[in-house]
Design a protein around this motif. Structure first.
Motif, PDB file in Angstrom:
ATOM      1  N   VAL A   1      52.784  22.316 109.902  1.00  0.00           N
ATOM      2  CA  VAL A   1      51.354  22.170 110.158  1.00  0.00           C
ATOM      3  C   VAL A   1      51.161  20.786 110.757  1.00  0.00           C
ATOM      4  CG1 VAL A   1      49.081  21.922 109.060  1.00  0.00           C
ATOM      5  CG2 VAL A   1      50.633  23.743 108.332  1.00  0.00           C
TER       6      VAL A   1
ATOM      7  N   LEU B   1      45.633  20.751 112.217  1.00  0.00           N
ATOM      8  CA  LEU B   1      45.578  21.785 113.262  1.00  0.00           C
ATOM      9  C   LEU B   1      44.455  21.560 114.258  1.00  0.00           C
ATOM     10  CD1 LEU B   1      46.412  24.831 110.924  1.00  0.00           C
ATOM     11  CD2 LEU B   1      47.986  23.605 112.459  1.00  0.00           C
TER      12      LEU B   1
ATOM     13  N   THR C   1      44.323  27.760 107.770  1.00  0.00           N
ATOM     14  CA  THR C   1      44.815  28.258 109.073  1.00  0.00           C
ATOM     15  C   THR C   1      43.787  29.172 109.738  1.00  0.00           C
ATOM     16  OG1 THR C   1      45.959  30.127 108.066  1.00  0.00           O
ATOM     17  CG2 THR C   1      47.239  28.109 108.379  1.00  0.00           C
TER      18      THR C   1
ATOM     19  N   PRO D   1      49.905  26.765 113.252  1.00  0.00           N
ATOM     20  CA  PRO D   1      51.121  26.325 112.564  1.00  0.00           C
ATOM     21  C   PRO D   1      52.336  26.756 113.400  1.00  0.00           C
ATOM     22  CG  PRO D   1      49.650  27.502 111.067  1.00  0.00           C
ATOM     23  CD  PRO D   1      49.111  27.709 112.439  1.00  0.00           C
TER      24      PRO D   1
END
Ligand code: AMP
Ligand code: ZN
Ligand code: FE
Ligand code: FE
Length: 287
Positions: free
Chosen positions: A58, A78, A270, A278
Motif C-alpha cells: 500500500v 493510496l 482500499t 494496492p
C-alpha cells in the motif's frame, strides 16, 4: 491476513532500504504492508520493484502537521503521487527539513556537542531529513545511548534545548489535499503521550467532520486503556480504526507486524481510495 499500515524506510528515518523493508515484511509473515515515509513517496518505486510474491504494498506517506501548536502526524494512503497541489506541499515540507536540521546542528554545537553537518548529511543520505538522523549522530558521539534518549528536553524533544520547528501542514489542509489526490487519511498515534501533547477529543471530532477517514489505535505508544478509549471515540465519530508497527528498522525497538489492521478496515480503505491501487507482489528482483 496480517496487515501493517505504517512503516518507514531510508527514504525518511527508517534504516531498511525500501527493498529490504518489503523483503523483511514478507519474512515477518505480513500479507500487506504500507510504506509511509515522512512527507515522502520516494521509496515506493524501489519497494514495488522488489516486492515479493504474496505481499501487497500500500503506497502512502506520513504527513507532518501542526494543530494548535501540537505536532500531529497524518497517514495518507493510496493517493495519486503526481497530483500537483499535494506534490508541491509535500516538497515544501520536505525541503524545509534541511535548514531546520542545520539549525538544530548549530544549536547542538552551541551546547558544546562536537556534531557536524557532514556527519548528519552522511547518516541521512538523500532521506527526508529528520530528528532521528541527528539523534543517530548523538549516539555515534556518545552523547546519548539510544536514539530514543535524544528525545528529551535536554536535546531534541519538542521544545527541547536543540529543537527547531519545521514547516508543517494544517491537518485540515492535509485532509483536503489527500482527498483531492484520491487518497485516504488516518490520524497517526493521536494519544502518544511521550511525544508531547495529544490531540483532544474536540479536535478529533472537527477532523472527522472535515473528512478524516480513520485513527490509528493499535500502536506501541498507546497503552490498553488508551486504545479502548480511542476505539469508543472512533465508534462515536464514525472513524475507521487501524493498527500498525510504525517500524523504523534498527532506529526503534519495534518489529514489523507488532500491531496490525483488521482486514475489513483494510478493505474499506482500499474501496475509498481512488488515487492508486494496492500493488500485489509479483516476486520482485533484488535491489
Ligand atoms: P521530525 O519528523 O524530524 O520532527 O522527527 C520526528 C520523528 O522522530 C518521529 O516521526 C519519530 O520517528 C521520531 N521520534 C519522536 N519521538 C521519539 C522518541 N521518543 N523516541 C524515538 N524516536 C522518536
Ligand atoms: Zn519516523
Ligand atoms: Fe509518526
Ligand atoms: Fe511513523
Amino acid at each position: 491476513m496480517r496487515i501493517d499500515l505504517h512503516t518507514h524506510s531510508r527514504a525518511s528515518d527508517g534504516t531498511d532500504t525500501p527493498a529490504e523493508l518489503v523483503r523483511n515484511a514478507s519474512a515477518a509473515g505480513l500479507d500487506v504492508v504500507a510504506l509511509t515515509d515522512h512527507d515522502s513517496t520516494r521509496g515506493h518505486a524501489e519497494a514495488v520493484a522488489a516486492l515479493p510474491a504474496g505481499l501487497t504494498l500500500v503506497t502512502g506517506a506520513e504527513l507532518s502537521c501542526r494543530l494548535d501548536g501540537t505536532g500531529v502526524h497524518m497517514l495518507a494512503y493510496l493517493f495519486d503521487p503526481e497530483e500537483p497541489e499535494f506534490l508541491r506541499e509535500r516538497k515544501l515540507v520536505r525541503d524545509d527539513r534541511v535548514p531546520r536540521a542545520r539549525s538544530m546542528v548549530v544549536k547542538l554545537q552551541e551546547l558544546g556537542v562536537p556534531i557536524t553537518w557532514d556527519q548528519v548529511a552522511r547518516i541521512a543520505g538523500d532521506a527526508s531529513l529528520g530528528r532521528p538522523h541527528i539523534a543517530t549522530a548523538l549516539v555515534e558521539l556518545g552523547v546519548v545511548d539510544t536514539v530514543s534518549d535524544a528525545f528529551t528536553a535536554d536535546w531534541l524533544a519538542d521544545g527541547g534545548r536543540a529543537y527547531a520547528e519545521k514547516h508543517e501542514l494544517d491537518p485540515f489542509t492535509a485532509i483536503r489535499l489527500v482527498k483531492q489526490a484520491g487518497g485516504v487519511t488516518v490520524l497517526a498515534h493521536p494519544r502518544a503521550v511521550k511525544r508531547g501533547r495529544v490531540v483532544p477529543e474536540s479536535a478529533l471530532a472537527d477532523l472527522a467532520a472535515a473528512g478524516l477517514d480513520g485513527v490509528e489505535v493499535d500502536h506501541m505508544d498507546h497503552d490498553e486503556p488508551t486504545r479502548a478509549a480511542l476505539r469508543d471515540l472512533a465508534g462515536d465519530l464514525g472513524l475507521l480504526t487501524t493498527g500498525s508497527s510504525d517500524y523504523h528498522g534498527s532506529r526503534k525497538f519495534v518489529e514489523l507486524g507488532a500491531c496490525t489492521t483488521d482486514p475489513e478496515v483494510y478493505g474499506e480503505i482500499t474501496r475509498r481510495a481512488t488515487g492508486a491501487f494496492p500493488v500485489p507482489g509479483a516476486g520482485g528482483h533484488s535491489a
